[in-house]
Scaffold this motif. Structure first.
Motif, PDB file in Angstrom:
ATOM      1  N   MET A 116       0.817  -1.207   0.000  1.00 42.86           N
ATOM      2  CA  MET A 116       0.000   0.000   0.000  1.00 42.86           C
ATOM      3  C   MET A 116       0.856   1.265   0.000  1.00 42.86           C
ATOM      4  O   MET A 116       0.592   2.216  -0.736  1.00 42.86           O
TER       5      MET A 116
ATOM      6  N   ASP B 185      10.388  10.720   0.953  1.00 41.73           N
ATOM      7  CA  ASP B 185       9.556  11.560   1.823  1.00 41.73           C
ATOM      8  C   ASP B 185      10.460  12.255   2.841  1.00 41.73           C
ATOM      9  O   ASP B 185      11.011  11.609   3.734  1.00 41.73           O
ATOM     10  N   SER B 186      10.593  13.541   2.693  1.00 39.70           N
ATOM     11  CA  SER B 186      11.532  14.279   3.535  1.00 39.70           C
ATOM     12  C   SER B 186      11.195  15.758   3.449  1.00 39.70           C
ATOM     13  O   SER B 186      10.403  16.169   2.611  1.00 39.70           O
TER      14      SER B 186
ATOM     15  N   SER C 183       9.076  18.288   0.443  1.00 42.89           N
ATOM     16  CA  SER C 183       8.132  19.364   0.710  1.00 42.89           C
ATOM     17  C   SER C 183       8.520  20.625  -0.040  1.00 42.89           C
ATOM     18  O   SER C 183       7.675  21.359  -0.532  1.00 42.89           O
TER      19      SER C 183
ATOM     20  N   LEU D 108       6.758  17.837  -4.205  1.00 39.36           N
ATOM     21  CA  LEU D 108       6.534  16.468  -4.691  1.00 39.36           C
ATOM     22  C   LEU D 108       6.126  15.594  -3.518  1.00 39.36           C
ATOM     23  O   LEU D 108       6.635  15.754  -2.403  1.00 39.36           O
ATOM     24  N   ARG D 109       5.233  14.678  -3.780  1.00 39.02           N
ATOM     25  CA  ARG D 109       4.809  13.782  -2.715  1.00 39.02           C
ATOM     26  C   ARG D 109       5.903  12.745  -2.467  1.00 39.02           C
ATOM     27  O   ARG D 109       6.544  12.284  -3.393  1.00 39.02           O
TER      28      ARG D 109
ATOM     29  N   GLU E  87       6.201  13.660 -12.191  1.00 39.38           N
ATOM     30  CA  GLU E  87       5.317  12.773 -11.433  1.00 39.38           C
ATOM     31  C   GLU E  87       4.688  11.700 -12.307  1.00 39.38           C
ATOM     32  O   GLU E  87       4.178  10.707 -11.796  1.00 39.38           O
ATOM     33  N   ARG E  88       4.670  11.921 -13.616  1.00 40.85           N
ATOM     34  CA  ARG E  88       4.055  10.938 -14.506  1.00 40.85           C
ATOM     35  C   ARG E  88       5.081  10.058 -15.202  1.00 40.85           C
ATOM     36  O   ARG E  88       4.722   9.084 -15.861  1.00 40.85           O
TER      37      ARG E  88
ATOM     38  N   ILE F 279       1.450  20.701  -6.351  1.00 38.44           N
ATOM     39  CA  ILE F 279       1.456  21.280  -5.012  1.00 38.44           C
ATOM     40  C   ILE F 279       2.732  22.084  -4.791  1.00 38.44           C
ATOM     41  O   ILE F 279       3.099  22.387  -3.663  1.00 38.44           O
TER      42      ILE F 279
ATOM     43  N   ARG G 257       3.225  27.530  -0.421  1.00 34.22           N
ATOM     44  CA  ARG G 257       4.657  27.459  -0.703  1.00 34.22           C
ATOM     45  C   ARG G 257       5.184  28.768  -1.282  1.00 34.22           C
ATOM     46  O   ARG G 257       6.215  29.284  -0.872  1.00 34.22           O
TER      47      ARG G 257
ATOM     48  N   GLU H 182       7.455  17.093   7.743  1.00 28.99           N
ATOM     49  CA  GLU H 182       8.352  17.309   6.607  1.00 28.99           C
ATOM     50  C   GLU H 182       8.331  18.749   6.127  1.00 28.99           C
ATOM     51  O   GLU H 182       9.191  19.164   5.359  1.00 28.99           O
TER      52      GLU H 182
END
Lengths: 408, 317
Positions: A166, A175-176, A180, A184-185, A307-308, B131, B170, B195
């Motif tokens: 998942m 992720d950091s 942010s 980007l996720r 992202e794609r 985002i 942002r 984060e």
């Protein structure tokens, strides 16, 4: 019949002249300063064929492997059709132009769907190193446990991606706080930690032999270290590029780089500086081996939004130099990680030699790569150590202490 | 000084921001005239390329271009044509054939404007990328704050809501802190994750902590489509814990400025009475949006106008 003069053969001290094989034109090479080592083995290769002629052809893959010093490729089942039946293997070519050998790991579950086991017993008749989850961990833990117990009985390893089914789909970079900033996720380290912990727990119960990777994080290395202390039959691998690059490359601040470069859209993502240090240390410690993690992608899969973009990077032609550079020139560790270690995973002894120039320096330029794909995440990196030539079909060298395989 | 494109406020120098805001003040004056049109971009083509629905930002950019006498062309890429397989680069090649001078792009993916800027000669103005950033919104918010307080230096700005998934936040965070303001953010744990420490902000978890000593309260829109997978239990819950209602507004004091990028959800992130209160500057933001976008187009394109230095703000030119 190439003759290499004044070359140091792996495991020997004094340089000498070596003649490889018995066919081909007789050419002499000055091997001064070079090392003749057992050819490299990629334990994580997306071949691109059948099914993706814009990614790679047998010719281009063979040439890329030779240019990168690889005589053997363990291929993932991420092709079309998904190899999950003995018929698929019967049809598949096992030697590429140039003599590079393919070792397929067919799909562990039918269609890689994670729902029903493939005919693992029938597949095992084709001299394969193991079966693979194709880079997508099955959601159903019972299936995974059954696959381990079943494959083990046929002497096969399982090639598994250490990820949580998942969490794996979450995010496109590490992720950091840095993610942010870029908007980007992020994909959390917990993805790897949970996935690897699940595998370790199931190996402890089943005794199955497992190859896990690419390991991307310090947490992953720590878990492998504990598994090794327990003597569990788990071998981890890391992608060569992840020994040199970390998440900050996505910002594209360096010379010749640009932000949101899809070449560094990878799965798992490049993680933090600390993670990278832990991976390098793990290679030094011989806790993990190194894969080229070759994943060729077509321009239309990469010349799009970050992202794609389809994750993945080519790796065959830069893996050796990236590894040697990251290891600070420690050739013994690099050869162990890319050649001797991976050879032990092959179902049959394999030969092949590679001529290396550890002192050479060069800059990665994918435009000159032999691969059909141009998506090398190491583009523009200055690397130490170069592959001069690869002789995949050369057998033993008289007098050499390392005679081809280090087969268990 | 502004560079080829407007992609993000992160990294934009203080002097450039000041130049844009000063120019926007001149442009706002144009908007107060009876004839609201000046000629500096006559004959130039500004294309708006929107891959996401937008009314406000798109009309604001188009009006800004028209007031500077540029031709405008609106290129709406609905999701179905993307689904048919045309890539961003292919769409951009089609637009390239129309020889635009500037392209205003909104896209659901971070970095999409950067991709266009790197591959095409025209000026790219980021009107929102995923985002990541929404720089013209950040600039118009900064202009609105500067109008009231004279300077951004030392101002305390509280941003409340889904900072994690907000390009508006942002851009404001980078721009405001460059100009010397202090930014504090508050929101639920899923919307103000740890984060965010990568950004120059202080993170708080209750709205009361941040409104008390704020000069400016910036509310972010709750996007209902993002409420899946446990980001937020309900809008009622959000309104209870993070909505700016009258008691919280009173806590902030009479001089606080309340901002919202719009469109607002009355009764969710902002109480209806708060939206209509004297402290709310939501409509000023819209007016300033046109002025800032005029300034951006003027600074990016105006200096290239044949035969002239950047001037041409008089109707008679």
């Amino acid at each position: 019949m190439p003759r290499i003069e004044n070359v140091r053969v792996w495991g020997e001290n004094a340089p000498r002249t070596v003649t490889l094989g018995s066919d081909g034109p007789s050419v002499a090479v000055d091997g001064t300063g070079m090392v003749l080592a057992p050819s490299l083995v990629d334990v994580g290769c997306d071949p691109g064929f059948p099914g993706f002629p814009v990614r790679e052809t047998p010719e281009s893959l063979g040439n890329a492997a030779l240019a990168g010093g690889f005589g053997d490729l363990v291929t993932r089942p991420c092709v079309d059709p998904v190899p999950d039946q003995p018929e698929h293997l019967a049809d598949q070519r096992r030697t590429l132009p140039g003599g590079v050998r393919i070792w397929p790991t067919p799909a562990m579950t039918r269609g890689l769907l994670g729902q029903a086991l493939s005919e693992i017993g029938l597949l095992s008749r084709f001299s394969i190193p193991g079966v693979s989850d194709g880079g997508g961990a099955p959601t159903d833990t019972v299936i995974l446990r059954n696959a381990m117990e079943y494959a083990n009985r046929f002497g096969l390893r399982l090639w598994l991606r250490p990820s949580d089914p998942m969490l794996d789909g979450l995010g496109v970079v590490h992720d950091s706080p840095f993610a942010s900033v870029l908007g980007l996720r992020g994909n959390p380290v917990a993805n790897e930690e949970i996935g690897l912990a699940r595998i370790i727990a199931l190996v402890r119960g089943s005794g199955a032999r497992v190859v896990v990777g690419p390991i991307s994080s310090q947490v992953g290395v720590d878990l492998l270290r504990r598994a090794a202390a327990e003597r569990l039959p788990i071998l981890g691998y890391v992608a060569a590029r992840s020994l040199l690059l970390d998440e900050r490359i996505v910002e594209g601040a360096g010379p010749g780089q640009f932000p949101y470069d899809t070449r560094v859209r990878l799965h798992p993502p490049l993680r933090s500086w600390d993670d990278r240090q832990a991976l390098v240390q793990a290679v030094h410690d011989r806790l993990v081996i190194v894969a080229a993690d070759h994943a060729p992608r077509a321009p239309e899969e990469k010349e799009i939004e970050f992202e794609r973009a389809v994750p993945g990077s080519t790796g065959l032609e830069s893996a050796f130099a990236a590894t040697l550079t990251a290891l600070g020139g420690d050739l013994a560790a690099a050869v162990q990680a890319l050649s001797l270690g991976p050879r032990a995973l092959l179902p049959e002894p394999t030969g092949g030699w590679v001529l290396l120039d550890p002192g050479a320096e060069w800059t990665v330029d994918a435009a000159s790569h032999r691969s059909l794909a141009r998506n090398d995440a190491l583009q523009g990196q200055r690397l130490h150590g170069r592959v001069v030539a690869c002789f995949p079909s050369a057998g033993g060298i008289s007098g050499a202490r390392v005679l081809g395989p280090a087969h268990e | 000084m502004i560079g080829k494109d407007l992609l993000q406020l992160r990294g934009m120098p203080r002097e450039t921001i000041t130049e844009i805001l000063d120019t926007a003040e001149l442009m706002r004056e144009v908007g107060r005239r009876k004839v609201k049109k000046v000629p500096p971009l006559r004959g130039r083509l500004v294309v708006t390329l929107f891959f996401e629905n937008s009314t406000r930002t798109k009309t604001s950019f188009e009006l800004a271009a028209k007031r500077l006498s540029a031709d405008t062309l609106s290129f709406n890429v609905n999701t179905s044509s993307t689904a048919k397989g045309e890539t961003l680069m292919d769409t951009a090649r089609t637009i390239f054939a129309m020889q635009p001078d500037a392209v205003v792009v909104r896209h659901g993916c971070a970095g999409a404007p950067h991709l266009l800027a790197r591959n095409f000669p025209w000026r790219v103005l980021n009107a929102g990328d995923g985002i990541h950033e929404h720089p013209s919104q950040g600039l118009l918010d900064m202009l609105t704050i500067r109008d009231k307080f004279g300077s951004l230096d030392g101002r305390r700005v509280a941003i409340v809501g889904d900072v994690q998934h907000s390009r508006v936040a942002r851009s404001n965070i980078w721009g405001l802190t460059t100009m010397g303001a202090r930014v504090v953010v508050a929101g639920p744990g899923t919307m103000c994750r740890r984060e965010l420490a990568g950004l120059p902000v202080e993170i708080r978890h209750t709205i009361d902590e941040v409104v008390r000593d704020a000069d400016v309260i910036m509310l972010l829109r709750i996007q209902h489509e993002r409420l899946g997978r446990g980001v937020l239990p309900s809008t009622r819950e959000y309104a209870t814990f993070y909505g700016l209602d009258l008691p919280r507004l009173r806590m902030a004091g009479p001089d606080v400025m309340v901002m919202h990028p719009g469109p607002i959800n009355r009764g969710v992130e902002i109480g209806a009475d708060v939206a209509d209160s004297a402290q709310s500057v939501i409509l000023d933001q819209v007016t300033n949006g046109i002025a800032v976008r005029m300034a951006l187009l003027y600074l990016l394109l105006g200096s290239e106008t044949p035969g002239g230095s950047p001037g041409g703000l008089h109707a008679s030119d």
